[in-house]
Scaffold this active site. Sequence first.
Site, mmCIF file in Angstrom:
data_model
loop_
_atom_site.group_PDB
_atom_site.id
_atom_site.type_symbol
_atom_site.label_atom_id
_atom_site.label_comp_id
_atom_site.label_asym_id
_atom_site.label_seq_id
_atom_site.Cartn_x
_atom_site.Cartn_y
_atom_site.Cartn_z
ATOM 1 N N ARG A 292 0.791 -1.280 -0.023
ATOM 2 C CA ARG A 292 0.162 0.034 0.084
ATOM 3 C C ARG A 292 1.012 1.087 -0.140
ATOM 4 N NH1 ARG A 292 -5.288 -0.760 1.310
ATOM 5 N NH2 ARG A 292 -5.528 1.121 1.687
ATOM 6 N N TRP B 30 2.305 6.121 1.597
ATOM 7 C CA TRP B 30 2.226 6.356 -0.023
ATOM 8 C C TRP B 30 2.111 7.814 -0.017
ATOM 9 C CZ3 TRP B 30 4.262 3.796 -4.224
ATOM 10 C CH2 TRP B 30 3.859 4.463 -5.253
#
Length: 609
Positions: free
Chosen positions: A27, A74
């Site tokens: 992720r 992220w």
Amino acid sequence: MCGIVGYIGKKNAVDVILKGLKKLEYRGYDSAGIAVVVDKELYIRRSVGKLCNLSASLEKNPVNANIGIGHTRWATHGKPSEENAHPHMDPTKSIVIVHNGIIENYVELRAKLQIYGQEFKSETDTEVIAHLIKKHYKNNLLHATQKTLSEVRGSYALGIVCKDEPDKIICARRDAPLIIGVGKGENFIASDIPALLPYTRDMIFLENGDIAEITADKIIIKDIKDNIINREMKNIQWDAAQAEKDGYKHFMLKEIFEQPRTIEDTFRGRIYPDEGKVYIEEVKLKEEYIRNISNIYVVACGTAYYAGLVSRFLFENFSKIPTEVDIASEFRYREPILNEKTLVVIISQSGETADTLAALRLAKSKGCQTLAVCNVLGSSISREAMHVIYTHCGPEIGVASTKAFTGQLTALYIFALDLASKKGKLTNEELKKYLKELWEIPLKISEFLKNTESVQAIAKVFAHKRDFLYLGRYVNYPVALEGALKLKEISYIHAEGYAAGEMKHGPIALIDESMPIVAIVVESKVYEKTISNIEEAKARGGTIIVVANESDKEIRDKSDYIICVPKTDEFVSPIMTVIPLQLLAYYISVFLGCDVDQPRNLAKSVTVE
Ligand code: M6R
């Protein structure tokens, strides 16, 4: 897209969180961090880069605690750095949070807090939440969170810990996934199932608006108004590999189905259809420069190049700026006519493609303004370009690009509209209309994805063909190219994409009874023309598979197979029409038993020339 893990119980929270984050690295992986409470004190450790850096730091200086939260990032707002890594704290260092999502009104909220002299340590949208919770805190973390969330707009999955209430984790969810893992004398939170499978299979899936208070023995879920909410506990039977793909068979399929969310994440906080406003924070092109742009070059490779081909229609139609699109490996070796009035738009999912990076450097050396549309924050292209619009798609794991393409189209669409309105080429009413069209796309894609049986059936019929022809015109010509590329990449079937009107100038000779022709014939100014092209192909014996609007009755007599998609405005239609083509390639690849996620001879990121 980021990953969150939290733990409260008797185990060492650090071990549970690190193991959980490892499972969530898909992720995001540009930085990671952890916060635990020991003896009513908060301990925070953060590291740039992959999780192993954080683990190494914790190995050197170990800490043992029974409550904590962790995060793998992220980045969306703020470069990957230790300051921007989560967890984030309030100024008094008593409340700490991890966040996945995007806070749309953080600039406004931060400005309000700054009036009262509050200092911010990071460039993130997240930190403002920690400050607000502290502002509202009166010995009740849950209430302070409820108050805070009533002021916040955007998407979030949150994990929150306070040193003065060291026996609980507060978590909340809106438009970003969050799960509670139910244990015995211990409880967990996580962004996704794989992080929790080693500990429990009993899970509660929070819904939008849920705010939970979690202790080692109790879970209470409420809404923002303090009403109790009941959520069913589910027992998860997936094995670990299934869980990583969210139950999908392949990452590519998962990424195709993620698109309603990744498209929304890419325009979230950047467009306001009711007011007719676009706000792209990262792009700081001066108004005077925009007025004087002489031409645009769009440069990219592969799928990103096809997104670039779509953008030419947008820049020329909306902004009336002459636009050329080039493949990066060609652009860098010809002598493109560039000057300081040329805007060079570079598109790259990875931000590391060698030819695209070289094209960017060439454009800079000629004095052009450069703007990158990029998915990976901190990548070479995003660092070297003068302006960047990030697509907020999260890591794309399947080698065949899917969600990155629709993210690129979304980013380019809003940038083209912004440019046009700043140049005075669009009225506010027109802008509102176009923004509304984009706003509705995620829902339309979700509707389409509810029933993919027609695509699967077609895939089964044609999986053993040797050649395919893909046809489209105008904004959907690049989609035909992309459809053909997807099929080639993952099923190794020869496929050609053509501009439908160009077919009679050569490729029509290829058509016979054994040639399936996939044509995109949705409503647009070239609808009638494309129909004529299809008739030409059908007259030569070709089998016609069309991607058409549900409402289109006429097309039924002219085609052999139909894939129906919801109606959209023509300029956003590529974001819709590419979805069935991604799926068609996917199902054919599965029928042929090919390696969908890692097709032969290909690499996700091409960092050599
Ligand atoms: O990371 P980039 O967007 O720069 O990559 C460009 C191409 O290599 C990439 O789009 C490639 O064509 C994909 N495998 C297509 O599915």
